[in-house]
Design a protein around this motif. Structure first.
Motif, short mmCIF file in Angstrom:
data_model
loop_
_atom_site.label_atom_id
_atom_site.label_comp_id
_atom_site.label_asym_id
_atom_site.label_seq_id
_atom_site.Cartn_x
_atom_site.Cartn_y
_atom_site.Cartn_z
N ASP A 34 -38.16 -40.76 -2.29
CA ASP A 34 -39.42 -41.00 -1.57
C ASP A 34 -40.61 -40.96 -2.51
O ASP A 34 -41.54 -41.76 -2.41
N GLN A 35 -40.59 -40.01 -3.43
CA GLN A 35 -41.69 -39.84 -4.38
C GLN A 35 -41.83 -41.08 -5.26
O GLN A 35 -42.94 -41.61 -5.46
N ILE A 36 -40.72 -41.58 -5.81
CA ILE A 36 -40.78 -42.75 -6.67
C ILE A 36 -41.13 -43.99 -5.87
O ILE A 36 -41.87 -44.86 -6.33
N GLN A 37 -40.63 -44.08 -4.62
CA GLN A 37 -40.99 -45.23 -3.80
C GLN A 37 -42.49 -45.28 -3.55
O GLN A 37 -43.10 -46.36 -3.54
N ARG A 38 -43.12 -44.11 -3.40
CA ARG A 38 -44.58 -44.09 -3.22
C ARG A 38 -45.29 -44.57 -4.49
O ARG A 38 -46.35 -45.18 -4.41
N SER A 39 -44.72 -44.29 -5.65
CA SER A 39 -45.36 -44.70 -6.90
C SER A 39 -45.14 -46.17 -7.20
O SER A 39 -45.89 -46.77 -7.97
N LEU A 40 -44.10 -46.77 -6.59
CA LEU A 40 -43.81 -48.21 -6.76
C LEU A 40 -43.76 -48.85 -5.38
O LEU A 40 -42.71 -49.30 -4.91
N PRO A 41 -44.90 -48.92 -4.67
CA PRO A 41 -44.88 -49.29 -3.24
C PRO A 41 -44.44 -50.72 -2.97
O PRO A 41 -43.99 -51.01 -1.86
N ASP A 42 -44.54 -51.61 -3.92
CA ASP A 42 -44.18 -53.01 -3.70
C ASP A 42 -42.77 -53.34 -4.12
O ASP A 42 -42.37 -54.52 -4.08
N PRO A 60 -49.06 -30.20 -37.45
CA PRO A 60 -50.48 -30.57 -37.50
C PRO A 60 -50.77 -31.81 -38.34
O PRO A 60 -51.78 -32.49 -38.12
N ASN A 61 -49.89 -32.14 -39.29
CA ASN A 61 -50.14 -33.33 -40.12
C ASN A 61 -49.47 -34.55 -39.49
O ASN A 61 -48.58 -35.18 -40.07
N THR A 62 -49.92 -34.88 -38.28
CA THR A 62 -49.38 -36.03 -37.56
C THR A 62 -50.53 -36.87 -37.03
O THR A 62 -51.55 -36.34 -36.59
N ALA A 63 -50.35 -38.18 -37.06
CA ALA A 63 -51.26 -39.12 -36.40
C ALA A 63 -50.57 -39.54 -35.11
O ALA A 63 -49.60 -40.30 -35.13
N ILE A 64 -51.05 -39.01 -33.99
CA ILE A 64 -50.37 -39.17 -32.71
C ILE A 64 -51.03 -40.29 -31.91
O ILE A 64 -52.26 -40.33 -31.78
N THR A 65 -50.22 -41.19 -31.38
CA THR A 65 -50.69 -42.22 -30.46
C THR A 65 -49.93 -42.07 -29.16
O THR A 65 -48.69 -41.99 -29.15
N VAL A 66 -50.65 -42.01 -28.04
CA VAL A 66 -50.03 -41.87 -26.72
C VAL A 66 -50.25 -43.16 -25.94
O VAL A 66 -51.39 -43.59 -25.74
N ARG A 67 -49.18 -43.77 -25.50
CA ARG A 67 -49.27 -44.95 -24.66
C ARG A 67 -49.01 -44.60 -23.20
O ARG A 67 -48.12 -43.81 -22.90
N GLY A 68 -49.77 -45.22 -22.30
CA GLY A 68 -49.66 -44.91 -20.87
C GLY A 68 -48.64 -45.76 -20.15
O GLY A 68 -48.87 -46.22 -19.03
N THR A 69 -47.51 -45.98 -20.77
CA THR A 69 -46.46 -46.84 -20.22
C THR A 69 -45.97 -46.36 -18.86
O THR A 69 -45.59 -47.16 -18.01
N LEU A 70 -45.99 -45.05 -18.63
CA LEU A 70 -45.41 -44.45 -17.42
C LEU A 70 -46.51 -43.94 -16.49
O LEU A 70 -46.37 -42.89 -15.86
N ASN A 71 -47.59 -44.69 -16.39
CA ASN A 71 -48.73 -44.25 -15.59
C ASN A 71 -48.43 -44.11 -14.10
O ASN A 71 -49.09 -43.34 -13.41
N ASP A 72 -47.47 -44.87 -13.57
CA ASP A 72 -47.17 -44.82 -12.15
C ASP A 72 -46.26 -43.64 -11.83
O ASP A 72 -45.06 -43.78 -11.62
N ALA A 73 -46.85 -42.43 -11.81
CA ALA A 73 -46.10 -41.21 -11.52
C ALA A 73 -44.85 -41.09 -12.38
O ALA A 73 -43.82 -40.57 -11.96
N GLY A 74 -44.95 -41.59 -13.60
CA GLY A 74 -43.85 -41.45 -14.55
C GLY A 74 -42.69 -42.39 -14.35
O GLY A 74 -41.63 -42.19 -14.95
N ALA A 75 -42.84 -43.44 -13.53
CA ALA A 75 -41.72 -44.31 -13.20
C ALA A 75 -42.01 -45.76 -13.56
O ALA A 75 -43.16 -46.22 -13.47
N ILE A 76 -40.96 -46.50 -13.95
CA ILE A 76 -41.08 -47.91 -14.28
C ILE A 76 -39.71 -48.54 -14.13
O ILE A 76 -38.68 -47.88 -14.34
N LEU A 77 -39.65 -49.81 -13.73
CA LEU A 77 -38.36 -50.49 -13.62
C LEU A 77 -37.81 -50.79 -15.01
O LEU A 77 -38.55 -51.05 -15.96
#
Length: 474
Positions: A11-19, A221-238
């Motif tokens: 139910d939770q994932i269905q709400r994040s992917l309503p279509d 600490p000696n890291t160049a970190i990049t964060v991508r928002g690939t999983l913005n829909d409540a952490g779910a993607i097809l």
């Protein structure tokens, strides 16, 4: 995973992917979630073979309609995968929890003989890839006061842009004020698209990517970190979209030294996810090390893409990570396990920045959880919808709401994964090692300790600045 817990996660994932209409599989056994009415095939000749075979099978089978079978997307793309519609295209509303999917099941049967002849898979469900493979990641975040220290606490060392190890985090994106947390001063990437709902309450899994970036920065600490928002829909993607999104991430940022991924899916098979096959082949030809979470549903079933770690073609390119309990002695009860998990690291009750420190944000506990929390251990763990099941419940009957002003304590293989990614990065810095895959091998050979996971002794990596958390019986 108990069926009730999985139904609530559905139910939770269905709400994040309503279509997207979703179904549970295989055969409603609640092992994974997938898109109803669609299958995947490799571009080109194989896709045509699948389309023709499914149409012929449906035309000859009562209850199935051959006219519904058609391409449902581009015939070629970077992921090498084609979507094929096999169900009624008018039936694209939300999924029915527990409902079957005769069309997809029929499509898989239609290719069974052909797959036997070719010796490899031709068709696949379109699985949901998620950071929350059960009803919560490992638990929900709990606020931690400013006066407390992160755990792991920041390791000594300085950031040097000339030698910093590149770490790409594919996750939920960053909070708008993340740079008010000093360790994230050298972090870039995508901001979370929508942090709060209409009532100003932090949305589900928002802050997950910021929390992970904070763990990487603390350990290395000696890291160049990049964060991508690939999983913005409540952490779910097809799955098919995920394969494309991974290519997008490395195209935008460049292939990093280390890619930290705290998401995936099981599929009931031992040959990986068809939707990420193209990306995995591309990864194999790079120097990037993929550090991937083993999953949170306490299963020994392979979880992808982490389980590529024990396939000969990918053993050097993928490091799969399970989670240890708060004291570091045993595997966390939620952690997936088995011979395909290469290493374990602390994953319970870690402390990092969930939000920035400029804008306090409320959060409502509203998930579901394990019926027997943490195998009987009595510290605050997850929640029981719509009530929290730990120390924050007050018996009023209303969902608990708490305020985050920066730090949180959180549990899950999601967080053991960046700890290991950071340990590889720190090893590269300490030993001037430029090959992340070689660094991972060296780290496991020279620095691994041992923990016990369901009776088996397994390699474990413990950061020097991590503090064990006492665990007592309920």
């Amino acid at each position: 995973m108990a069926p009730q817990r999985f139904h609530e996660q559905f139910d939770q994932i269905q709400r994040s992917l309503p279509d997207v209409p979703l179904a549970m599989g295989p055969d409603d056994s609640a092992e994974f979630i997938y898109e109803r009415g669609v299958v995947l095939a490799r571009d080109g000749e194989e896709a045509q073979v699948v389309e023709d075979a499914v149409r012929d099978h449906f035309t000859a089978t009562a209850g199935l309609v051959g006219d519904h079978v058609r391409r449902a997307g581009p015939r070629a793309n970077r992921s090498g995968i084609t979507r094929i519609q096999v169900g009624d295209p008018a039936d694209r509303g939300p999924g029915i929890r527990g409902g079957g999917d005769d069309a997809v099941a029929g499509a898989l049967r239609a290719l069974r003989t052909a797959e036997g002849r070719t010796g490899h898979r031709l068709v696949s469900r379109n699985h949901v890839v998620s950071i929350a493979v059960n009803a919560c990641p490992g638990d929900e975040p709990v606020p931690v006061a400013h006066t407390e220290q992160p755990n792991p606490s920041p390791a000594p060392g300085a950031y040097d842009p000339a030698s910093a190890v590149g770490v790409l985090v594919v996750d939920t994106g960053l909070m708008h004020d993340y740079r008010s947390y000093p360790p994230l001063a050298h972090t870039d990437g995508d901001l979370q698209i929508r942090e709060t709902d209409d009532d100003g309450v932090l949305q589900q899994y928002v802050g997950h990517g910021t929390f992970i970036a904070g763990l990487v920065a603390a350990v290395a600490p000696n890291t160049a970190i990049t964060v991508r928002g690939t999983l913005n829909d409540a952490g779910a993607i097809l799955e098919d979209a995920f394969g494309e999104a991974l290519f997008d991430a490395v195209e935008e940022s460049g292939w990093p030294d280390i890619l930290s991924l705290s998401a995936g899916s099981s599929n009931g098979r031992v040959d990986g996810l068809l939707g990420v096959e193209g990306f995995m082949r591309a990864l194999r030809g790079q120097r990037t090390l993929l550090v991937a979470a083993a999953g949170n549903n306490a299963s020994a079933t392979p979880f992808w893409p982490a389980a590529y770690a024990t396939q000969p073609d990918y053993a050097d390119a993928v490091l799969s990570v399970g989670a240890l309990r708060g004291d570091g002695e045993y595997g966390a009860c939620f952690s997936n396990h088995g011979g395909w998990v290469r290493v374990y690291a602390p994953g319970e009750r870690l402390t990092s920045a969930l939000t920035g420190f400029d804008s306090p944000v409320p959060y409502v506990y509203q998930h579901s959880t394990y019926d027997a929390c943490r195998y009987g251990f009595g510290y605050a763990c997850t929640c029981r919808a719509p009530r929290h099941n730990g120390v924050l419940s007050d018996g009023s009957g209303k969902p608990d709401q708490v305020m985050f002003e920066g730090y949180a304590s959180w549990s899950g293989t999601s967080f053991a994964t960046p700890v290991v990614a950071a340990l590889v990065a720190a090893h590269m810095t300490a030993h001037q090692e430029t090959d992340p895959r070689a660094a991972a091998r060296q780290l496991l050979e020279k620095n691994a300790e041992f923990a016990e996971v369901r009776g088996a002794h397994v390699p474990a990596l413990l950061p020097a600045t991590w503090r064990p958390v006492p665990v007592g019986p309920a």
